[in-house]
Design a protein around this motif. Structure first.
Motif, short mmCIF file in Angstrom:
data_model
loop_
_atom_site.label_atom_id
_atom_site.label_comp_id
_atom_site.label_asym_id
_atom_site.label_seq_id
_atom_site.Cartn_x
_atom_site.Cartn_y
_atom_site.Cartn_z
N MET A 1 0.38 -1.45 -0.49
CA MET A 1 -0.28 -0.30 0.39
C MET A 1 1.01 1.11 -0.25
O MET A 1 1.47 1.71 0.56
CB MET A 1 -0.63 -0.35 1.49
N ARG A 2 0.61 1.99 -0.34
CA ARG A 2 0.99 3.28 -0.34
C ARG A 2 0.22 5.33 -0.15
O ARG A 2 -0.96 4.90 -0.82
CB ARG A 2 1.66 3.56 -2.07
N LEU A 3 0.29 4.98 1.09
CA LEU A 3 -0.30 6.47 1.44
C LEU A 3 -0.09 7.45 0.86
O LEU A 3 1.03 7.93 0.73
CB LEU A 3 -0.77 6.25 3.33
N LEU A 278 -3.22 0.45 -3.36
CA LEU A 278 -3.72 -0.95 -2.44
C LEU A 278 -3.12 -2.38 -3.41
O LEU A 278 -3.70 -2.24 -4.63
CB LEU A 278 -5.08 -1.25 -2.40
N GLU A 279 -1.94 -3.08 -3.04
CA GLU A 279 -1.19 -3.92 -3.98
C GLU A 279 -2.52 -5.42 -4.09
O GLU A 279 -3.05 -5.35 -3.36
CB GLU A 279 -0.46 -4.31 -3.29
N HIS A 280 -2.37 -5.97 -5.09
CA HIS A 280 -3.30 -7.25 -5.51
C HIS A 280 -2.34 -8.18 -6.23
O HIS A 280 -1.27 -7.83 -6.70
CB HIS A 280 -4.61 -6.93 -5.96
N CYS A 307 4.50 2.15 -9.93
CA CYS A 307 5.68 0.90 -9.93
C CYS A 307 5.65 0.82 -8.62
O CYS A 307 5.97 -0.85 -8.14
CB CYS A 307 6.62 2.31 -9.78
N HIS A 308 5.17 1.55 -7.59
CA HIS A 308 4.66 1.31 -6.11
C HIS A 308 4.46 -0.59 -6.15
O HIS A 308 4.34 -1.41 -5.51
CB HIS A 308 4.84 1.85 -5.06
N GLU A 309 2.75 -0.64 -6.59
CA GLU A 309 2.20 -1.12 -6.35
C GLU A 309 2.75 -2.25 -7.22
O GLU A 309 1.59 -3.51 -6.84
CB GLU A 309 0.62 -0.40 -6.70
N MET A 310 2.98 -2.10 -7.91
CA MET A 310 3.24 -3.58 -8.97
C MET A 310 4.61 -4.22 -8.45
O MET A 310 4.13 -5.52 -9.00
CB MET A 310 3.28 -3.16 -10.94
N VAL A 311 5.20 -3.11 -8.03
CA VAL A 311 6.29 -4.36 -6.77
C VAL A 311 5.76 -4.96 -6.04
O VAL A 311 6.78 -6.51 -6.12
CB VAL A 311 7.67 -3.24 -6.64
N HIS A 312 4.41 -4.82 -5.75
CA HIS A 312 4.15 -5.93 -4.43
C HIS A 312 3.95 -6.78 -5.06
O HIS A 312 3.62 -7.94 -3.86
CB HIS A 312 2.74 -4.63 -3.79
N SER A 313 3.18 -7.38 -6.20
CA SER A 313 2.78 -8.02 -6.52
C SER A 313 4.23 -9.47 -6.46
O SER A 313 3.49 -10.41 -6.23
CB SER A 313 2.93 -8.55 -8.36
N TYR A 341 8.98 -5.31 3.26
CA TYR A 341 7.25 -5.49 2.99
C TYR A 341 7.26 -3.58 2.15
O TYR A 341 6.64 -4.02 1.02
CB TYR A 341 6.73 -5.73 3.41
N GLU A 342 6.92 -2.79 3.27
CA GLU A 342 6.61 -1.64 2.38
C GLU A 342 8.26 -1.08 2.01
O GLU A 342 8.55 -0.35 0.95
CB GLU A 342 5.79 -0.73 3.26
N GLY A 343 8.89 -1.32 2.88
CA GLY A 343 10.38 -0.72 2.76
C GLY A 343 11.09 -1.11 1.63
O GLY A 343 11.48 0.12 0.66
N PHE A 412 8.94 4.18 7.71
CA PHE A 412 9.40 2.74 6.95
C PHE A 412 9.35 2.90 5.34
O PHE A 412 10.56 2.11 5.26
CB PHE A 412 8.73 0.74 7.93
N TYR A 413 8.44 3.49 4.97
CA TYR A 413 8.54 3.23 3.47
C TYR A 413 9.78 4.86 3.48
O TYR A 413 10.42 3.44 2.43
CB TYR A 413 7.28 4.67 3.49
N ASP A 414 9.39 5.45 3.56
CA ASP A 414 10.88 6.27 3.51
C ASP A 414 12.74 6.35 4.04
O ASP A 414 12.99 6.45 2.72
CB ASP A 414 10.44 8.19 4.07
#
Ligand SMILES: [Zn+2]
Length: 634
Positions: A1-3, A278-280, A307-313, A341-343, A412-414
């Motif tokens: 997820m990216r907020l 939101l990733e799937h 880009c962020h959400e696709m990486v989550h796949s 996971y997010e970082g 933990f994102y940044d």
């Protein structure tokens, strides 16, 4: 997820018995039937009807509580409405569990083999939040299936099967990763899938919907699906479409395998839905404002989203920390490894934003400088290690933005960006440029291509895979950066890559766009506060000149040096104070009282940037270099 909100704004005995019996009362076949009627979506109501195959006896049905990717128990239970159950044509009384508000008990009568359940979901009007925030407008809907269903207790989400169908308003089109079984808009039925897959497969639908094939003639297929509040919002620039196609090519080169049958970006463009991603496994639910694709400044502030959400796949869905790989939607998730996971996702996301051409290297540098400077001006680092922001993520996603520098947010994102950049730089240095974090990604997230699956991991697995790429004391590397408090941000990656964090008196284009989009003024590196367009002070850095002058969060800035404040007047006053000994006088309103705070600051305007350190090789530019040529998208 990216907020978007928190980070960008300176900084988002009875139950057991019942569960035990529940599985006995649910028949495994046929699948649960789910009909969602979205024809009232523009009036903010979804109607749903479910049919459960059952055996007589006690049954417990659950409303999904922990939403995958949101890392918190934010299933929108208060918007569940109109719940009615029946069997053999007669009402069946349900009772909510006394301890678990997401749990409903019912007695299936003798002779019944089906339980009918009707429910409504009240879609929220304009509101922030994640998938339970605003999702419907006059022209579109993002359907998250978990909001319009119940499921039986005592079964794994991957084991129980659902056959879903959907009705939408006349004239609307739709897009989803969920395989179609029959029908066409406005009434469609989907293939029978597990509950896990169903919840992992949102649907976008609306009056204005456009699909762009990003990999024509290739397998697996990749599509960019846009739904918007207007036709004009769908007018993506051809070069941007090419950049998204390039992103797909770059992920293939980075990971070396794909864990999906096809991939669908589901991008919603509206000023009236919550903004986040939101990733799937096979899609991503990406939501931005109506002008995201047509206003370049705006797009630059959040160009990393897809880009962020696709990486989550790969990192998050396929490889997932064991504590986040839960069997259903009720078991609490453990967020400790969100720094992976997010970082790591965030780091790879911004790298890919540059590699795919959505950002220039200059955009990337400005972005990283803003993050690094924010983390440098976060006094909360002194009491809270990064690991506590991951363990407490379920609290921090919901925390107020005010005074985030003292509390810390979901850093933990940044901070993940900085730590994983340092890991990348270390691997390149230790192997003389022969290896990089890309090799780790291939090893850890690649493997064989195929349909979605989950392969859980622990910190030991991460450390072992890194050691296979480049031997190093990685456990100690992460212990000091993640698990210990550190007053200073981890800048080793920036410095090791041939750059340094510096400050200038000029606002970077990235900060300018961000301020204009988020409607605030960032004086955190000089006076020590951020102020919203209406004058409310949202964050005062502890120990800063403004803090020492008595400025506090929640006060309202009215005047600067005797004049009504504007961002320009505030900035001019800071500039002038660098040339004399007079304080910058801030007139503030603290609820009903006024006071003047004399800020003794004479260091001039300060805005972050990355500055080249020519004594070292420029590893950063090597990291940002694309691995593939830009595809020719015709
Ligand atoms: Zn994420």
């Amino acid at each position: 997820m990216r907020l978007r909100t928190i980070i960008d704004f300176m900084s988002p005995g009875i139950i057991a018995l019942a569960c035990g019996l529940a599985a006995a009362a649910l028949a495994q076949e046929p699948p649960v039937k789910l009909e969602v009627d979205a024809t009232d979506a523009t009036r903010k109501i979804l109607h749903a009807h479910l049919q459960f195959p059952v055996h007589p006896g006690p049954l417990t049905l659950l409303y999904p509580k922990w939403i995958p990717g949101e890392h918190e128990p934010d299933g929108p239970i208060t918007d569940l409405s109109g719940l009615k159950m029946s069997a053999l044509g007669k009402p069946a009384a349900w009772r909510r569990d006394d301890d678990d508000m997401f749990s409903f008990h019912v007695q299936v009568p003798a002779g019944a083999d089906r339980l009918e359940v009707a429910l409504d979901f009240l879609l929220p009007p304009s509101s922030e939040g994640f998938s339970s925030g605003a999702s419907a407008t006059a022209q579109l809907l993002v359907l998250s299936w978990n909001q319009a269903l119940l499921y039986p207790a005592g079964v794994k989400a991957s084991d129980v099967k659902y056959s879903a169908s959907l009705r939408m308003p006349a004239g609307w089109k739709f897009a989803t990763a969920l395989p179609l079984a029959g029908g066409s808009a406005p009434a469609v039925s989907f293939a029978t899938v597990s509950l896990e897959t169903l919840v992992d497969s949102p649907v976008i639908m609306g009056n204005y919907l456009r699909t762009i094939d990003l990999t024509p003639g290739e397998h697996p297929a990749h599509t960019l699906n846009l739904v918007a509040d207007s036709a004009a919002a769908l007018e993506i620039k051809p070069e941007d479409a090419r950049h998204f196609a390039h992103l797909v090519a770059e992920t293939g080169a980075l990971f070396g395998a794909r864990h999906y049958g096809s991939y669908h970006f589901l991008l919603t463009l509206s000023d009236h839905v919550a903004h986040f991603g939101l990733e799937h496994h096979e899609s991503s639910d990406d939501r931005e404002g109506e002008k995201y694709l047509t206003d370049e400044d705006y797009r630059n502030t959040a160009a990393y989203l897809l880009c962020h959400e696709m990486v989550h796949s790969w990192n998050g869905k396929y490889r997932r920390p064991a504590g986040l790989a839960t069997p259903d939607f009720q078991k609490p998730m453990k967020g400790e490894l969100l720094w992976v996971y997010e970082g790591l996702t965030d780091y790879l996301g911004i790298i890919l934003t540059a590699r795919s051409g959505l950002w220039t290297n200059g955009n990337f540098q400005d972005y990283l400088a803003l993050e690094a400077a924010r983390l440098e001006h976060t006094p909360g680092r002194e009491w809270r290690p990064l690991a506590d922001t991951t363990i407490a993520a379920q609290l921090l996603y919901e925390a107020r933005e005010e005074q985030a520098s003292s509390r810390r947010g979901v850093d933990f994102y940044d901070e993940g960006d900085l730590i994983w950049l340092e890991a990348d730089v270390l691997i390149r240095q230790k192997t003389g440029g022969a290896k990089s974090l890309d090799d780790f990604c291939k090893k850890f997230h690649g493997g064989e291509s195929g349909p979605p699956k989950v392969v859980p991991y622990t910190e030991d697995d991460v450390v072992a895979a890194l050691n296979e790429v480049a031997p190093n004391d990685w456990r100690e590397f992460f212990r000091t950066r993640v698990y210990e408090t550190a007053p200073r941000a981890p800048l080793g990656g920036i410095e090791g890559s041939g750059w340094r964090l510096a400050y200038t008196n000029t606002v970077s284009p990235m900060l300018k766009s961000r301020e204009s989009e988020k409607k605030y003024t960032d004086m955190s590196c000089s006076l020590g506060f951020t102020v919203k367009e209406d004058g409310s002070i949202s964050d005062v850095i502890a120990g800063s000149p403004a803090d020492e002058a008595g400025v506090g969060t929640g006060m309202k800035l009215l005047g600067v040096n005797g004049r009504h404040w504007t961002p320009e007047i505030l900035r001019a006053a800071v500039k002038e104070a660098a040339t004399n000994a007079s304080p910058v006088e801030l007139l503030v309103e603290n609820e009903d009282y006024f006071k003047t705070c004399p800020v003794n600051y004479h260091g001039g305007e300060k805005y972050p940037l990355l500055e080249r350190d020519t004594a070292k090789p420029d590893l950063l530019s090597q990291i940002l270099k694309p691995l593939t040529p830009e595809p020719d998208l015709r």
